[in-house]
Write a protein that holds these residues in place. Structure first.
Motif, short mmCIF file in Angstrom:
data_model
loop_
_atom_site.label_atom_id
_atom_site.label_comp_id
_atom_site.label_asym_id
_atom_site.label_seq_id
_atom_site.Cartn_x
_atom_site.Cartn_y
_atom_site.Cartn_z
N VAL A 140 0.52 -1.75 -0.25
CA VAL A 140 0.16 -0.01 0.23
C VAL A 140 1.02 1.53 0.14
O VAL A 140 1.32 1.52 1.14
CB VAL A 140 -0.27 -0.12 1.20
N GLU A 141 1.42 1.55 -1.66
CA GLU A 141 2.02 3.01 -1.37
C GLU A 141 1.56 4.44 -0.53
O GLU A 141 0.27 4.46 -0.35
CB GLU A 141 1.81 3.63 -3.06
N GLY A 142 1.68 5.08 0.27
CA GLY A 142 1.54 6.31 0.98
C GLY A 142 1.24 6.13 2.35
O GLY A 142 0.57 6.66 3.16
N ALA A 143 1.03 4.68 1.94
CA ALA A 143 1.01 4.29 4.06
C ALA A 143 2.54 4.74 4.81
O ALA A 143 3.06 4.96 4.59
CB ALA A 143 0.23 2.75 4.21
N THR A 144 1.55 4.67 5.74
CA THR A 144 2.34 5.46 6.97
C THR A 144 1.96 4.16 8.60
O THR A 144 1.38 3.68 8.68
CB THR A 144 2.08 6.41 8.18
N ARG A 145 3.50 3.82 8.43
CA ARG A 145 4.29 2.54 9.49
C ARG A 145 4.28 3.30 10.73
O ARG A 145 4.94 4.16 11.14
CB ARG A 145 4.97 1.17 9.29
N ILE A 146 3.51 2.43 11.98
CA ILE A 146 3.85 2.89 13.40
C ILE A 146 4.03 2.04 14.35
O ILE A 146 3.60 0.80 13.83
CB ILE A 146 2.89 4.06 14.32
N THR A 147 5.32 2.21 14.92
CA THR A 147 5.58 1.11 15.83
C THR A 147 5.58 1.63 16.88
O THR A 147 5.91 2.16 18.00
CB THR A 147 6.94 0.68 15.55
N VAL A 148 4.61 0.68 17.61
CA VAL A 148 4.19 1.51 19.32
C VAL A 148 4.40 -0.09 20.42
O VAL A 148 4.13 -1.43 20.14
CB VAL A 148 2.75 1.37 19.59
N LYS A 149 5.11 0.28 22.08
CA LYS A 149 4.97 -0.84 22.94
C LYS A 149 3.68 -0.39 23.30
O LYS A 149 3.02 0.46 23.68
CB LYS A 149 5.62 -1.07 23.78
N LEU A 150 3.62 -1.67 23.51
CA LEU A 150 1.92 -1.58 24.60
C LEU A 150 2.27 -2.83 25.45
O LEU A 150 3.05 -3.93 25.90
CB LEU A 150 0.78 -2.00 23.66
#
Length: 217
Positions: A140-150
């Motif tokens: 998916v072009e243009g998507a933003t990826r975030i990585t979160v610790k929960l």
């Protein structure tokens, strides 16, 4: 999802009497790395990999002349070089279960057979890689990826996803495995689309989430 969703249905195959040159030519022209060997009822007898073909090739330092090499290769059949211990699965095998079957033995593929043992498809390590890329939203072009610790407790992931939506983000994919090594924490990797991705990220940070960001190309 099941193996039938990602397997190749039109499988290139040979009979046990096929010559070495036929098998080699199929692999070269069609650019495949595995060729199942089946009988007249489409039941799997064995499988040949590109490594099997390479091993059967004469050494570059052989003292045989070209005519002798061709003669010897003409005597080799698929039955001579195939692996008889074939690992198969059914079309309704879960994709992750197929991966679990392949990984310990470092298999490059599984033949897919019906209840009668007839060949109906083949699933390869490349198919599994493509599936992984699909479910993680990598295409998916243009998507933003975030990585979160929960914190590893009920409701944390749901609250994070609700917060992404509340900030104007549209979820593309979510990956958040729980492992024995988590030690009270788990990582959530989320891809989302938004008109203003920066505003979504800022809103999440203001909500107390610590996250890293990567913009998909």
């Amino acid at each position: 999802m099941f193996v039938e969703n990602i397997m190749t249905r039109e499988v290139l195959h040979v009979g046990p009497e096929a010559s070495f040159s036929q098998v080699s030519e199929i692999m070269r022209l069609k650019k495949v790395r595995h060729v199942p060997v089946i009988d007249q009822d489409r039941k799997v007898l064995g499988i040949i990999s590109h490594r099997d073909v390479q091993r059967a090739q004469p050494s570059m330092i052989t003292t045989l002349d070209v005519g002798e090499v061709k003669y010897l290769l003409s005597k080799i059949t698929a039955a001579d070089i195939m692996h008889k211990s074939v690992v198969s699965c059914s079309p309704r095998t879960q994709i992750e279960e197929a991966a679990r079957m392949m990984r310990p033995k470092k298999l490059g593929c599984l033949t897919v057979v019906d209840d009668a043992g007839r060949l109906v498809g083949i699933v390869t390590s490349v198919d599994l890689l493509d599936f992984f890329l699909d479910i993680t939203g990598c295409w998916v072009e243009g998507a933003t990826r975030i990585t979160v610790k929960l914190e590893d407790r009920a409701g944390q992931l749901a609250a994070l996803l609700a917060s992404v939506n509340a900030q104007g983000g549209y979820i593309v994919s979510v990956v958040s495995p729980r492992t024995p090594q988590s030690e009270g924490l788990r990582t959530a990797t989320i891809r989302f689309e938004a008109k203003d991705a920066g505003a979504v990220v800022q809103g999440l940070r203001e909500a107390g989430y610590e996250l890293s960001v990567d913009q998909t190309a």
